[in-house]
Design an enzyme around this catalytic site. Structure first.
Site, PDB file in Angstrom:
ATOM      1  CD  GLU A  76      -2.083   2.423   4.726  1.00  0.00           C
ATOM      2  OE1 GLU A  76      -0.950   2.174   5.181  1.00  0.00           O
ATOM      3  OE2 GLU A  76      -2.924   1.527   4.500  1.00  0.00           O
ATOM      4  N   GLY A  85       3.212  -3.953   2.306  1.00  0.00           N
ATOM      5  CA  GLY A  85       2.462  -5.053   1.701  1.00  0.00           C
ATOM      6  C   GLY A  85       3.392  -6.098   1.121  1.00  0.00           C
ATOM      7  CG  HIS A 109       2.735   3.802   8.251  1.00  0.00           C
ATOM      8  ND1 HIS A 109       1.857   2.811   7.854  1.00  0.00           N
ATOM      9  CD2 HIS A 109       3.437   4.145   7.143  1.00  0.00           C
ATOM     10  CE1 HIS A 109       2.017   2.591   6.563  1.00  0.00           C
ATOM     11  NE2 HIS A 109       2.968   3.368   6.118  1.00  0.00           N
ATOM     12  CG  ASN A 110      -1.084   0.828   9.513  1.00  0.00           C
ATOM     13  OD1 ASN A 110       0.082   1.002   9.167  1.00  0.00           O
ATOM     14  ND2 ASN A 110      -1.658  -0.356   9.471  1.00  0.00           N
ATOM     15  CB  SER A 151       4.571  -0.321   6.310  1.00  0.00           C
ATOM     16  OG  SER A 151       3.684   0.193   5.353  1.00  0.00           O
TER      17      SER A 151
END
Ligand code: 2AM
Length: 481
Positions: free
Chosen positions: A190, A131, A186-187, A129
């Site tokens: 987010e 980006g 985690h996503n 993670s």
């Protein structure tokens, strides 16, 4: 046999940046891609002058690696991963390692780890993670799979990862799909964080705040307990002006896209029977936002509340809003960790929750100071059953709860939708309730379907009542989530 440390397949943005990051840390990398032109282009440009070599084929790639050979895939999740595994396996030897750094579904990673271990190949599924920027200068890495691979890849992974408080944001997560599961959560978190910030922005609009005023508020909040990457970029987005010198944000169509990892988290929550309500609301909010046409029509037809104008002390309300955001965030993370705990129980993953918090502390999209507090809470009590029960967070919510309740009440009165802020409070109130109305629910289920219920003090003994005197005494089987 060659001398390169690792091979990387997939020269899209993430792959290229990870290779450059590895090379910067002294590792020799072999680069390969399905369309080989991309290898040539990469070597002639970004990779020029660095310790990076190209490969023309899978066999060429493998011939340039030292043993045990270690190949990392950064290709589209799904069929492309299986296709490369199938191409690699005939040329690999026992003990070689394949790492999948894509956004794969954890169940696929479980399957691949198992199938490959039967062939003597060590498979790792790693969440990555951060980006493009993270991949280049330090991502958060969440590797799981066949633990025998870890000693061979640990040095590369921990060298290239982000560092928080001097420690790498990368450690071994657990067996088979654990790394990709943790990345999925985690996503999901987010999604939740972004939705919460969106609702706060909506309430700020209801206060008739200007863009600069909002940006200043987020900037101020970023100095304290809400200090995080997402609050920081929100401030920058609010300040951004287009080439006409006008604020860009109000011109952006209010219809959110999604790639699926938030949805997977919500589906996992339903499958495991864990009330991860905030991420669920965040996913549904994106769905509702995408019904732009329907909303435009409904806007003309459906009545608003009688008061849509805020009349109160703005400064005081903004402080309440900050507290509501913080308290809701605590609930969201508590829910996410509950989900990981349940999945760990089912799959026998030995997850270290403090270590997961540290992996998310830097490098990734949800990085924040707050995650440092979560790590401390788990360091203090490894068996902490819920973050909400950690003394630090009990105290934080106790300080925030009056403001939080005031924000929800105001939002409801003004007709500003706050699904994530509201569900967080509803969860909190449910979680702290010794008594819930599920006794009535059980009675209803038994009334219409003979589903049985337990009496207080006689847990484990399921009984049926013939509520109407008309039905039989046969009870139905039941299941529990
Ligand atoms: P390409 O450059 O040859 O398209 C991100 O899309 C990365 O995944 C790219 O490196 C892309 O390769 C690769 N990729 C996508 N689908 C693929 C497939 N079905 N087989 C192999 N590689 C694939």
């Amino acid at each position: 046999m060659g001398d390169a440390d690792i091979g990387l397949i997939g020269l899209a943005v993430m792959g290229q940046n990870l290779i450059l990051n590895m090379a910067d840390h002294g590792f020799k990398v072999v680069a390969y891609n399905r369309s080989v032109e991309k290898v040539h282009h990469f070597l002639a440009n970004e990779a020029k002058g660095k310790n990076i070599v190209g490969a023309e084929s899978i066999v060429d790639l493998l011939s340039k690696l030292r043993s045990p050979r270690c190949v990392m895939l950064l290709v589209k999740a799904g069929a492309a991963v299986d296709s490369f595994i199938d191409q690699l396996v005939p040329h690999l030897s026992k003990g070689d390692i394949i790492i999948d750094g894509g956004n794969s579904e954890y169940a696929d990673t479980q399957r691949r780890t198992q199938e490959l271990s039967m062939k003597g190949i060590r498979f790792v599924g790693s969440g990555v993670s951060g980006g493009e920027e993270g991949a280049r200068y330090g991502p958060s890495l969440m590797p799981g799979g066949n633990k025998e691979a870890w000693p061979y890849i640990k040095d590369i992974f921990q060298s290239i990862s982000a560092k928080a408080d001097g420690q790498p944001c990368c450690d071994w997560v657990g067996n088979d799909g654990a790394g990709h599961f943790v990345k999925m959560v985690h996503n999901g978190i987010e999604y939740g964080d972004m939705q919460l910030i969106g609702e706060v922005y909506d309430l700020m609009l209801a206060l008739e705040m200007g863009q600069e005023e909002m940006a200043n508020t987020f900037e101020e909040w970023n100095e304290g307990e809400l200090d995080s990457f997402l609050i920081e970029i929100t401030k920058d987005i609010l300040r951004y002006k287009d080439d006409k010198g006008e604020y860009l944000l109000p011109k952006i169509r209010d219809s959110a896209g999604q790639k699926g990892t938030g949805k997977w988290t919500a589906i996992a929550a339903l499958n495991y029977g864990v009330p991860v309500t905030l991420i669920g609301e965040a996913v549904f909010s994106r769905c509702l936002s995408s019904l732009k046409g329907e909303r435009q029509n409904a806007c003309k037809l459906l009545p608003k509340p009688s008061t849509c104008k805020f009349s109160g002390d703005k400064k005081h309300f903004l402080e309440n809003l900050r507290q509501a955001l913080y308290a809701s965030k605590i609930v969201s993370y508590a829910q996410g960790f509950m989900l990981m705990r349940e999945a760990a129980k089912v799959h026998k993953w030995n997850l270290d929750y403090g270590s997961i918090a540290l992996m998310w502390r830097g490098g990734c999209i949800i990085r924040s100071v707050f995650l440092g507090q979560i790590k401390l809470a788990f360091d203090k009590d490894k068996n902490l059953s819920s973050l909400l029960l950690a003394p630090f967070f009990i105290d934080a919510i106790s300080k925030a709860q009056t403001g939080w309740r005031n924000v929800i009440a105001t939002a409801v009165t003004l007709g500003v939708p706050t699904p994530a802020l509201s569900t967080a409070l509803a969860f909190y109130d449910g979680y702290r309730s010794e008594r819930l109305p599920a006794n009535l629910l059980q009675a209803q289920r038994d009334y219409f379907g003979a589903h049985t219920y337990e009496l207080l003090g006689q847990e484990g003994k399921f009984v049926h009542t013939n509520w109407t005197g008309k039905g039989g005494n046969v009870s139905a089987s039941t299941y529990h989530v």
